[in-house]
Design a protein around this motif. Sequence first.
Motif, PDB file in Angstrom:
ATOM      1  N   MET A 116     146.753  99.645 -35.755  1.00 25.39           N
ATOM      2  CA  MET A 116     145.980 100.780 -35.979  1.00 25.39           C
ATOM      3  C   MET A 116     146.816 101.140 -37.780  1.00 25.39           C
ATOM      4  O   MET A 116     145.816 100.932 -39.193  1.00 25.39           O
ATOM      5  CB  MET A 116     145.142 101.483 -35.734  1.00 25.39           C
ATOM      6  N   LEU A 117     147.233 100.884 -37.016  1.00 23.48           N
ATOM      7  CA  LEU A 117     148.600 102.156 -37.999  1.00 23.48           C
ATOM      8  C   LEU A 117     148.873 101.127 -38.932  1.00 23.48           C
ATOM      9  O   LEU A 117     149.730 100.986 -40.238  1.00 23.48           O
ATOM     10  CB  LEU A 117     149.336 103.027 -38.232  1.00 23.48           C
ATOM     11  N   GLY A 118     149.564  99.981 -38.414  1.00 18.83           N
ATOM     12  CA  GLY A 118     149.839  98.715 -38.694  1.00 18.83           C
ATOM     13  C   GLY A 118     149.270  97.787 -39.600  1.00 18.83           C
ATOM     14  O   GLY A 118     149.373  96.701 -40.497  1.00 18.83           O
ATOM     15  N   THR A 119     148.131  98.131 -39.608  1.00 17.62           N
ATOM     16  CA  THR A 119     147.161  96.341 -40.104  1.00 17.62           C
ATOM     17  C   THR A 119     145.964  97.491 -40.356  1.00 17.62           C
ATOM     18  O   THR A 119     145.515  96.672 -41.302  1.00 17.62           O
ATOM     19  CB  THR A 119     146.766  95.658 -38.720  1.00 17.62           C
ATOM     20  N   SER A 120     145.552  98.482 -40.992  1.00 15.48           N
ATOM     21  CA  SER A 120     144.305  98.918 -41.081  1.00 15.48           C
ATOM     22  C   SER A 120     143.193  98.192 -40.465  1.00 15.48           C
ATOM     23  O   SER A 120     142.293  98.936 -40.790  1.00 15.48           O
ATOM     24  CB  SER A 120     144.227  99.136 -42.792  1.00 15.48           C
ATOM     25  N   ALA A 121     143.082  97.944 -39.064  1.00 20.98           N
ATOM     26  CA  ALA A 121     142.443  96.893 -38.160  1.00 20.98           C
ATOM     27  C   ALA A 121     141.772  98.265 -37.816  1.00 20.98           C
ATOM     28  O   ALA A 121     141.645  99.687 -37.200  1.00 20.98           O
ATOM     29  CB  ALA A 121     142.501  96.407 -37.367  1.00 20.98           C
ATOM     30  N   ARG A 122     140.106  97.921 -37.666  1.00 18.26           N
ATOM     31  CA  ARG A 122     139.003  99.041 -36.932  1.00 18.26           C
ATOM     32  C   ARG A 122     139.430  98.764 -35.713  1.00 18.26           C
ATOM     33  O   ARG A 122     140.038  97.984 -34.883  1.00 18.26           O
ATOM     34  CB  ARG A 122     137.500  97.960 -37.315  1.00 18.26           C
ATOM     35  N   ILE A 123     139.636 100.065 -35.010  1.00 21.17           N
ATOM     36  CA  ILE A 123     139.621  99.772 -33.335  1.00 21.17           C
ATOM     37  C   ILE A 123     138.919  98.483 -32.357  1.00 21.17           C
ATOM     38  O   ILE A 123     139.123  97.531 -31.986  1.00 21.17           O
ATOM     39  CB  ILE A 123     139.174 100.681 -32.689  1.00 21.17           C
ATOM     40  N   GLY A 124     137.403  97.991 -32.942  1.00 19.42           N
ATOM     41  CA  GLY A 124     136.467  97.171 -32.310  1.00 19.42           C
ATOM     42  C   GLY A 124     137.474  95.936 -33.057  1.00 19.42           C
ATOM     43  O   GLY A 124     137.882  95.042 -32.006  1.00 19.42           O
ATOM     44  N   GLU A 125     138.181  95.321 -33.861  1.00 20.79           N
ATOM     45  CA  GLU A 125     138.911  93.940 -34.332  1.00 20.79           C
ATOM     46  C   GLU A 125     140.609  93.911 -33.477  1.00 20.79           C
ATOM     47  O   GLU A 125     141.247  93.749 -32.632  1.00 20.79           O
ATOM     48  CB  GLU A 125     139.539  94.227 -35.654  1.00 20.79           C
ATOM     49  N   VAL A 126     141.036  95.364 -33.593  1.00 19.30           N
ATOM     50  CA  VAL A 126     142.021  95.449 -32.301  1.00 19.30           C
ATOM     51  C   VAL A 126     142.167  95.207 -31.157  1.00 19.30           C
ATOM     52  O   VAL A 126     142.762  94.417 -30.254  1.00 19.30           O
ATOM     53  CB  VAL A 126     142.539  97.037 -32.010  1.00 19.30           C
ATOM     54  N   LEU A 127     141.111  95.613 -30.389  1.00 19.62           N
ATOM     55  CA  LEU A 127     140.429  95.352 -28.705  1.00 19.62           C
ATOM     56  C   LEU A 127     139.811  93.955 -28.822  1.00 19.62           C
ATOM     57  O   LEU A 127     140.672  93.377 -27.911  1.00 19.62           O
ATOM     58  CB  LEU A 127     139.966  96.534 -28.633  1.00 19.62           C
ATOM     59  N   ALA A 128     139.991  93.064 -30.076  1.00 14.71           N
ATOM     60  CA  ALA A 128     139.655  91.807 -29.471  1.00 14.71           C
ATOM     61  C   ALA A 128     140.755  91.056 -30.502  1.00 14.71           C
ATOM     62  O   ALA A 128     140.280  89.544 -30.346  1.00 14.71           O
ATOM     63  CB  ALA A 128     138.314  90.817 -31.325  1.00 14.71           C
ATOM     64  N   ILE A 129     142.166  91.133 -30.906  1.00 20.18           N
ATOM     65  CA  ILE A 129     142.863  90.391 -30.500  1.00 20.18           C
ATOM     66  C   ILE A 129     143.769  89.402 -29.485  1.00 20.18           C
ATOM     67  O   ILE A 129     143.931  89.969 -28.678  1.00 20.18           O
ATOM     68  CB  ILE A 129     144.475  91.351 -31.457  1.00 20.18           C
ATOM     69  N   ARG A 130     144.012  88.275 -29.251  1.00 16.96           N
ATOM     70  CA  ARG A 130     144.167  87.796 -28.991  1.00 16.96           C
ATOM     71  C   ARG A 130     146.225  86.603 -28.298  1.00 16.96           C
ATOM     72  O   ARG A 130     146.742  87.224 -29.267  1.00 16.96           O
ATOM     73  CB  ARG A 130     143.418  86.372 -28.322  1.00 16.96           C
ATOM     74  N   ARG A 131     146.560  86.564 -27.488  1.00 17.52           N
ATOM     75  CA  ARG A 131     147.710  86.077 -27.785  1.00 17.52           C
ATOM     76  C   ARG A 131     148.304  85.023 -28.555  1.00 17.52           C
ATOM     77  O   ARG A 131     148.865  84.891 -29.353  1.00 17.52           O
ATOM     78  CB  ARG A 131     148.164  85.469 -26.188  1.00 17.52           C
ATOM     79  N   ARG A 132     147.300  83.837 -29.424  1.00 20.79           N
ATOM     80  CA  ARG A 132     147.229  83.637 -29.730  1.00 20.79           C
ATOM     81  C   ARG A 132     146.619  83.843 -31.328  1.00 20.79           C
ATOM     82  O   ARG A 132     147.164  83.088 -31.960  1.00 20.79           O
ATOM     83  CB  ARG A 132     145.746  82.349 -29.935  1.00 20.79           C
ATOM     84  N   ASP A 133     146.178  84.917 -31.402  1.00 19.45           N
ATOM     85  CA  ASP A 133     146.474  85.501 -32.898  1.00 19.45           C
ATOM     86  C   ASP A 133     147.986  85.982 -32.947  1.00 19.45           C
ATOM     87  O   ASP A 133     147.867  86.583 -34.345  1.00 19.45           O
ATOM     88  CB  ASP A 133     145.192  86.832 -33.030  1.00 19.45           C
TER      89      ASP A 133
END
Length: 290
Positions: A116-133
């Motif tokens: 979150m600190l390195g991307t400014s992503a929302r918590i839902g976006e962080v939890l949705a990161i896949r290996r392919r991403d």
Amino acid sequence: MRTLVLPVSRCLTLREIGVARCDHFIKQLAKLSHSRAKQGRAVLRLALELAVRHEILPSNPMDHVSRLYREPHLPDALTAPEVNVIRAAIARWESAVNHISGPKPDGQLSAIIEVMLGTSARIGEVLAIRRRDIDITSAIPSIRLAGTIISRNGEQTFRQDHPKTAESRRVVALPTFTADAVRRRLANAGSMGLDDLLFQSRDGTPLTTANVRRQLRHVLGGAGIEGVTPHMFHRTVATAVNANANIELAAGLLGHTDTKITVQHYIQRSELVNPATAALLDRAFAKDEE
């Protein structure tokens, strides 16, 4: 519509939904949450506008509902020392030998914070990161934010294939501290398929945003730190980027198409006026030499 409007209107005919009823409905929602009231107002307006187009209603009752008002809110952001206090508290909790209840922490909470600190992503976006991403081997490591986690009452938590808005898909270059956290997480997770989530439960199911928030409150509460939410990291990063670069860069990082949204909701206002004004006024109103 399903969660906000229908529970109070499913037994009414369209002609029974007038201005007074709509106004009362929105005001009751506003007592619970301003954002719920905004959502309820938007979907109800769209539904009744459809009825007007089909000549079922002569006009849209929502056109005459009083405006929503909310006290101005100044976005709150963490300072660098506060961030490091939070990091240290989570690290102590994860490294503790004896935990009163539940399984031993697996390091996911600290990694989530670093992402979150390195991307400014929302918590839902962080939890949705896949290996392919994740591209962790390039000269500039990056993560593609292309989804979010959705939890609804009575339904299984699932990954939605776009973030909060379709336009906010983005690829974010990673600072060193985030890249290191992702590498550690991948190493701890072992073998992963391309569609496997970077963060997941021990059963391989998606983590819910509610559980992460609850765990963060529990860990920080045990360290005497109150009031910190995942969304605060979102605002913290935006404020730091704006302070060290510009608002356009901050808006791009957050996935906003309009910098007004970034300024209003995500940038903590600084009380310090640019000191260049002092030199400018010295030149403009210099006193004559006596």
